[in-house]
Design a protein around this motif. Sequence first.
Motif, PDB file in Angstrom:
ATOM      1  N   GLY A 139     -10.681   6.232  16.031  1.00  0.00           N
ATOM      2  CA  GLY A 139     -11.169   6.960  14.854  1.00  0.00           C
ATOM      3  C   GLY A 139     -12.025   8.154  15.239  1.00  0.00           C
ATOM      4  N   ILE A 140     -12.904   7.963  16.215  1.00  0.00           N
ATOM      5  CA  ILE A 140     -13.751   9.070  16.675  1.00  0.00           C
ATOM      6  C   ILE A 140     -12.883  10.154  17.311  1.00  0.00           C
ATOM      7  CG2 ILE A 140     -15.505   9.715  18.371  1.00  0.00           C
ATOM      8  CD1 ILE A 140     -16.850   7.005  17.791  1.00  0.00           C
ATOM      9  N   ILE A 183     -10.429  15.599  17.052  1.00  0.00           N
ATOM     10  CA  ILE A 183      -9.222  16.426  17.072  1.00  0.00           C
ATOM     11  C   ILE A 183      -9.039  17.113  15.714  1.00  0.00           C
ATOM     12  CG2 ILE A 183      -6.700  16.377  17.248  1.00  0.00           C
ATOM     13  CD1 ILE A 183      -8.111  16.134  19.919  1.00  0.00           C
ATOM     14  N   GLY A 184      -9.271  16.403  14.625  1.00  0.00           N
ATOM     15  CA  GLY A 184      -9.155  16.990  13.288  1.00  0.00           C
ATOM     16  C   GLY A 184     -10.139  18.123  13.072  1.00  0.00           C
ATOM     17  N   ILE A 202      -8.933  21.174  15.014  1.00  0.00           N
ATOM     18  CA  ILE A 202      -7.826  21.850  14.332  1.00  0.00           C
ATOM     19  C   ILE A 202      -8.336  22.619  13.120  1.00  0.00           C
ATOM     20  CG2 ILE A 202      -5.714  21.437  12.993  1.00  0.00           C
ATOM     21  CD1 ILE A 202      -5.071  19.200  15.011  1.00  0.00           C
ATOM     22  N   LEU A 203      -9.228  22.028  12.348  1.00  0.00           N
ATOM     23  CA  LEU A 203      -9.805  22.732  11.201  1.00  0.00           C
ATOM     24  C   LEU A 203     -10.599  23.961  11.638  1.00  0.00           C
ATOM     25  CD1 LEU A 203     -10.984  19.846   8.856  1.00  0.00           C
ATOM     26  CD2 LEU A 203      -9.149  21.494   8.461  1.00  0.00           C
ATOM     27  N   SER A 204     -11.283  23.856  12.766  1.00  0.00           N
ATOM     28  CA  SER A 204     -12.018  25.009  13.289  1.00  0.00           C
ATOM     29  C   SER A 204     -11.065  26.130  13.681  1.00  0.00           C
ATOM     30  CB  SER A 204     -12.854  24.605  14.501  1.00  0.00           C
ATOM     31  OG  SER A 204     -13.831  23.670  14.132  1.00  0.00           O
ATOM     32  N   LEU A 205      -9.958  25.783  14.317  1.00  0.00           N
ATOM     33  CA  LEU A 205      -8.966  26.800  14.669  1.00  0.00           C
ATOM     34  C   LEU A 205      -8.383  27.469  13.437  1.00  0.00           C
ATOM     35  CD1 LEU A 205      -6.976  25.200  17.625  1.00  0.00           C
ATOM     36  CD2 LEU A 205      -8.572  27.110  17.700  1.00  0.00           C
TER      37      LEU A 205
END
Length: 83
Positions: free
Chosen positions: A17-18, A23-24, A27-30
């Motif tokens: 989960g961590i 990773i999520g 990806i949102l930052s990118l």
Amino acid sequence: MDDDAAHEIKKVKRKVGIFLSVIGLFILSLIGYGIHWAFFDMERLPKGTVLAEQVSPDGTYTVRAYLSDMGATRLENKRDHSR
């Protein structure tokens, strides 16, 4: 024995989960950076000649009008289709 196995499964699920959360967020930052770069980055604007500059009455804001000649409408760039 079942208690140890359940505890191990719980630890693995937490680590997964961590990892997925990190990773999520990456990806949102990118995606966020891509949106900023594509729509809000002033450095991507073409350079041009200042036509006019106007300062607001209280001096807080300055508006500049630019002429950006990228050469798309010059006569020497058009082909002669009369032949």
